[in-house]
Design an enzyme around this catalytic site. Structure first.
Site, PDB file in Angstrom:
ATOM      1  N   PRO A 195       0.834  -1.211   0.000  1.00  0.00           N
ATOM      2  CG  PRO A 195      -0.688  -1.552   1.710  1.00  0.00           C
ATOM      3  CD  PRO A 195       0.624  -2.035   1.192  1.00  0.00           C
ATOM      4  N   GLY A 199       6.973   2.263   2.351  1.00  0.00           N
ATOM      5  CA  GLY A 199       8.427   2.335   2.261  1.00  0.00           C
ATOM      6  C   GLY A 199       9.028   1.615   1.078  1.00  0.00           C
ATOM      7  CD  GLU A 417     -18.992  11.574  20.238  1.00  0.00           C
ATOM      8  OE1 GLU A 417     -18.463  10.447  20.339  1.00  0.00           O
ATOM      9  OE2 GLU A 417     -19.308  12.066  19.139  1.00  0.00           O
TER      10      GLU A 417
END
Length: 644
Positions: A195, A199, A417
């Site tokens: 993805p 790196g 929440e």
């Protein structure tokens, strides 16, 4: 060097103004004197009305006694012939030798000068365009010599398996005789797959740095031009340069730009791209056996590459660079923080638990954002506070404390929440709630963060609890205010997506059984799923909708039942949240413990009891990630895996 006139319109203006000024100066003449017939001049000379006469070619300039000047044309006559015609010999007569009339000379020469300048301009412009055209076929790869390597394997963390695979490539470039003596053939090409942000480019630079060989770097899109054949020419030039610098490495980033399957374009194939791909195939398979040139390529879409590019003899080896696990994230955080002043209270293991799903690039950005926050706060070191703040900032955006909200809206958000948090604390498969806040951040009006495992297997009970957790905010609003708002729309959207995948992709429906529905079509040239081919009847479509609705209703009922039975605790959490705006860490744990008599940290060991082996159970609780349910707009939820 050629002229640079075409780059500066100001120079053209200066030249034009100068030419006009010089021409005006040279061509300016005094007022033209009066012209008289020759007979009148002869008559005035005999009547003593003339002082001097100046002969200039075919003209006589006559100065009269009163100071006025007149002219007369004598043609080819000379002084002797004029006296014979009656000109008085007593008048002072002077003959001026003929000179160059610079004004007239420039007037005649100016068209030729302008024409010559135009020809020179066209010539140099054409020569520059010709040079540019001739350079189209030259490779634009950047050559890096590894006298001072910019990266080594020490700079790459969290990808131990990939480094082990690529170590063989490094050893071959350093000592190929060891392999050739055993008859081994090193892979000609290595495809780095993963993805974005994992790196791939850094790993390629590290291979070149470890091997200490020249490194040619180019992007796949740099091969393709508007002119057919240019890409293939650049490929030939690149490989010719590489053979002159052996041993070396060629790195092609984003190879899917030129390596897509042939014949997959809209309206037929793209000749230029396919010719470039054909040349790459020929060059890779045409290498001399002893040529120490290795091709590294990176892509995040290996599924759309041409099969001929992936066969043995070209890209024989595929190295996967995936999203790092908890140990990999901790190692990556250590690499990016080693050159930064970190406070002694910083715990990278705790950060790694909160950042599951982060790529290496995300973690590097997290450390950088924390450094920026510390500098903004006037600190000399980076503390845990900035690091945890940067996690939320990377995921959702900066806090919007200046946003003014009404007391009613603040109350609704607090209960919303609080509903998420209490249901998440109560359900057995939901991991501990780490933070709840009603301070707007990015596009979210508030959010609830939980610690969630790095998991590849999702159980049915876990997903049903997740549906109840997602719909808990909606249930809390309905319970307290007997009103429904637009706030939970993102939660509802996510819950619908999860429920639908449970039915059509994961076979978790009681009534429809373990089968999938719908054949998703993917067109290679677009590189994404654009349609779904229905392989089921209308009767099954109706049943799918009913099963999806059933799962959502069950989740909502579960959440509302929990909140109805603990309404006083919900009110306590919401009231505390309205007062403090943010609850997290030990403060939040103490609040839950005082309300329920349970320590939330005990829940860290619960998930392992469902389907994990005893060996896996020992490691659970070390792989937690921060999962955020924001309102009213969500961060994209990670999709469920297609296969375990």
């Amino acid at each position: 060097m050629g002229f640079n006139w075409k780059r500066s319109g100001l120079l053209y203006i200066v030249i034009l103004v100068g030419a006009v000024s010089v021409a005006t100066l040279l061509l300016s003449t005094p007022q033209k004197p009066a012209e008289l017939p020759l007979s009148e001049v002869i008559a005035m000379s005999n009547s003593n009305q003339i002082d001097t006469i100046l002969e200039e070619g075919p003209w006589l300039t006559v100065t009269k006694t009163d100071g006025t000047v007149v002219k007369t044309n004598i043609g080819v006559l000379d002084y002797k012939e004029l006296t014979e015609l009656g000109l008085s010999k007593d008048v002072e007569y002077e003959i001026k030798s003929g000179g160059i009339d610079w004004g007239n000379w420039l007037i005649g020469l100016l068209p030729f000068i302008l024409f010559g300048a135009f020809i020179m301009y066209i010539f140099f412009r054409a020569r520059g365009a010709n040079n540019q055209a001739m350079s189209f076929g030259r490779s634009r790869a950047r050559l890096l010599t590894m006298d001072k390597p910019t990266a080594t394997f020490d700079d790459v963390a969290g990808e131990d398996e990939a480094k082990q695979e690529l170590t063989e490539v490094v050893e071959f470039l350093k000592a190929r005789e060891k392999f050739q003596s055993l008859g081994a053939r090193i892979p000609k090409g290595v495809l780095l797959v993963g993805p974005p942000g994992t790196g791939k480019t850094l790993m390629a630079r590290a291979v070149a740095g470890e091997a200490g060989v020249p490194f040619f770097s180019i992007s796949g899109s740099e091969f393709v031009e508007m002119f057919v054949g240019v890409g293939a020419s650049r490929v030939r030039d690149l490989f010719d340069q590489a053979k002159r610098h052996t041993p070396c490495i060629i790195f092609v980033d984003e190879i899917d730009a030129v390596g897509r399957q042939r014949g997959a374009g809209l309206g037929g194939s793209h000749d230029e791209r396919e010719q470039t791909l054909n040349q790459i195939l020929t060059e890779m398979d045409g290498f001399d056996t002893n040529a120490s040139v290795i091709v590294l390529a990176a892509t995040n879409r290996p599924d759309i590459l041409d099969p001929a590019l992936l066969r043995p003899g070209r890209f024989d080896r595929r190295v996967i660079l995936n999203i790092p696990d908890i140990s990999g994230r901790e190692a990556i955080l250590r690499v990016h923080s080693k050159d930064k002043p970190m406070d002694k209270d910083v715990n990278l293991e705790v950060l790694a638990k909160q950042t599951a799903g982060f790529s290496g690039a995300d973690l590097a950005n997290l450390i950088n954002e924390a450094a920026i926050l510390a500098a903004r706060n006037g600190k000399k070191v980076i503390s845990m506070e900035e690091l945890e703040e940067s996690i939320d900032k990377v995921q959702l955006g900066p806090e919007r404390k200046s946003r003014r909200i009404s007391p009613k809206e603040k109350e609704i958000t607090a209960y919303h929440e609080a509903g998420h948090a209490f249901v998440g604390h109560t359900l057995p498969n939901i991991e501990p709630v780490r933070k709840i806040t009603i301070i707007p951040r990015g596009l979210a009006g508030g959010y609830t963060k939980i610690l969630e495992e790095d998991r590849t297997i999702y159980t049915r009970s876990l997903l049903k609890d997740m549906l109840a957790f997602l719909l808990a905010g909606h249930a809390a609003e309905d319970l307290i205010f007997n009103e429904r708002t637009s706030g939970p729309h993102s939660d509802i959207k996510q819950a619908t997506m999860w429920a639908r995948r449970m039915v059509i992709d994961l076979g978790m429906s009681d009534k429809l059984g373990p089968r999938t529905f719908g054949d998703k079509q993917e067109l290679v040239f677009l590189g994404r799923e654009i349609s779904e081919q229905r392989d089921y009847s209308e009767r099954f479509a109706l049943e799918i909708d009913r099963e999806v609705n059933k799962l959502i209703e069950e989740g909502y009922s579960t959440a509302k039942k929990i909140l109805s039975e603990n309404k006083d605790k919900l009110v306590t959490i919401a009231t505390t949240l309205m007062e403090k705006e943010t609850l997290e860490g030990d403060e939040l744990d103490e609040l839950f413990t005082s309300l329920t008599g349970k320590e939330s940290k005990k829940k860290l060991k619960k998930v392992a009891a469902v389907e994990d082996t005893p060996e896996q159970s020992k490691t659970k609780g070390k792989t937690k990630k921060a999962s955020i349910i924001p309102d009213p707009l969500p961060k994209q939820t990670p999709p469920l895996p297609d296969s375990p």
